[in-house]
Design an enzyme around this catalytic site. Sequence first.
Site, PDB file in Angstrom:
ATOM      1  N   HIS A 124     -31.391  18.341 -16.589  1.00  0.00           N
ATOM      2  CA  HIS A 124     -30.429  18.999 -17.473  1.00  0.00           C
ATOM      3  C   HIS A 124     -30.927  20.348 -17.971  1.00  0.00           C
ATOM      4  CE1 HIS A 124     -32.060  16.660 -21.198  1.00  0.00           C
ATOM      5  NE2 HIS A 124     -32.358  17.919 -21.392  1.00  0.00           N
ATOM      6  N   ASP A 174     -28.296  24.747 -28.059  1.00  0.00           N
ATOM      7  CA  ASP A 174     -27.588  23.498 -28.323  1.00  0.00           C
ATOM      8  C   ASP A 174     -27.884  22.970 -29.720  1.00  0.00           C
ATOM      9  OD1 ASP A 174     -30.213  23.001 -27.663  1.00  0.00           O
ATOM     10  OD2 ASP A 174     -29.780  21.903 -25.842  1.00  0.00           O
ATOM     11  N   GLU A 201     -25.802  17.514 -19.219  1.00  0.00           N
ATOM     12  CA  GLU A 201     -26.324  16.364 -18.485  1.00  0.00           C
ATOM     13  C   GLU A 201     -25.774  16.355 -17.058  1.00  0.00           C
ATOM     14  OE1 GLU A 201     -28.703  14.900 -19.650  1.00  0.00           O
ATOM     15  OE2 GLU A 201     -28.420  13.992 -21.623  1.00  0.00           O
ATOM     16  N   ASP A 245     -34.204  14.821 -16.163  1.00  0.00           N
ATOM     17  CA  ASP A 245     -33.074  14.492 -15.273  1.00  0.00           C
ATOM     18  C   ASP A 245     -32.387  15.750 -14.743  1.00  0.00           C
ATOM     19  OD1 ASP A 245     -31.809  15.416 -17.549  1.00  0.00           O
ATOM     20  OD2 ASP A 245     -30.605  13.623 -17.904  1.00  0.00           O
TER      21      ASP A 245
HETATM   22  C1  GLP Z   1     -33.967  18.897 -24.647  1.00  0.00           C
HETATM   23  C2  GLP Z   1     -33.276  20.243 -24.896  1.00  0.00           C
HETATM   24  C3  GLP Z   1     -33.431  21.188 -23.743  1.00  0.00           C
HETATM   25  C4  GLP Z   1     -34.886  21.158 -23.278  1.00  0.00           C
HETATM   26  C5  GLP Z   1     -35.193  19.811 -22.698  1.00  0.00           C
HETATM   27  C6  GLP Z   1     -36.650  19.665 -22.281  1.00  0.00           C
HETATM   28  O1  GLP Z   1     -33.148  17.802 -24.527  1.00  0.00           O
HETATM   29  N1  GLP Z   1     -31.909  20.151 -25.262  1.00  0.00           N
HETATM   30  O2  GLP Z   1     -33.035  22.502 -24.112  1.00  0.00           O
HETATM   31  O3  GLP Z   1     -35.103  22.133 -22.307  1.00  0.00           O
HETATM   32  O4  GLP Z   1     -34.830  18.771 -23.561  1.00  0.00           O
HETATM   33  O5  GLP Z   1     -37.468  19.496 -23.395  1.00  0.00           O
HETATM   34  P1  GLP Z   1     -39.041  19.586 -23.387  1.00  0.00           P
HETATM   35  O6  GLP Z   1     -39.384  21.004 -23.234  1.00  0.00           O
HETATM   36  O7  GLP Z   1     -39.448  19.040 -24.720  1.00  0.00           O
HETATM   37  O8  GLP Z   1     -39.500  18.747 -22.263  1.00  0.00           O
END
Ligand code: GLP
Length: 265
Positions: free
Chosen positions: A143, A72, A148, A141
């Site tokens: 995702h 992303d 989302e 959440d």
């Molecule tokens: C972000 C990314 C995701 C990631 C998620 C969790 O928003 N777009 O690809 O998996 O959040 O992030 P973290 O590993 O920092 O908790």
Amino acid sequence: MEVVVLETPAEVASLAADTIEDVVRRREATGTPAVLGLATGSTPLATYEELIRRARDGRGPSYEGVETFNLDEYVGLPDGHEQSYLATIRREFTDAIGIQPERVHGPDPTEETLPAAGERYEAAIVAAGGIEVQILGIGSDGHLAFNEPGSSLASLTRIKTLTATTRKDNARFFGSPEAVPHHVLTQGLGTITRAGHLLLLATGEGKAEAVAAAVEGPVSATCPASVLQLHGHVSVLLDEAAASRLVRRDYYREVYSGKPDWQGL
Ligand code: GLP
């Protein structure tokens, strides 16, 4: 899906690194370098650091020719912004491990070409031969990438609006929730589930609820990560804290400890 409950985040990183290295070595032997799907965020960092450490010690495979695709990207950041996911993955992983910058891809958020950006990204993944192994984190959440809650389980790369929860979660990278962009380009859940092997990493208590919903809850757009239940090759690597809300925790442990040596993830 295979759920592996490990004791510490370091064990999660080490098993994830073994899996990535196996793919890179296997593909190197065929003469066609691997195509890796990479995730940003804090969770996969320990895995990237482990892979870099092994490569520096001379224990890793060659990453010559390996191609990578990010999940992303933020829309609306100024050019060269250090929190863009393309800049982040280069800084945190691909530059250090020796993957050529032109082989490191992400959805292109250039404003003038935004309407076709999703289609172009899908075509680029197909042209590379598809993603062999996709590293995934999970949002608090539920995702996946930036899909989302409410995202179509069949969605492809497109523009999305972040929820207030995600902007709050990601505020630590920008100083405040207000500074986090509202819009993003993200691989869809349909894009993600086209990859050959999905490797979901989750560590810490903060992910326990989302992990339980994704692994043991119903398949539903309300928990985008539950789409993993529809894929034929998924490994969920968890530390104790992230696994703490799983009802079948003991069963997953029993399965993994009795796994034959010849069977990888
Ligand atoms: C972000 C990314 C995701 C990631 C998620 C969790 O928003 N777009 O690809 O998996 O959040 O992030 P973290 O590993 O920092 O908790």
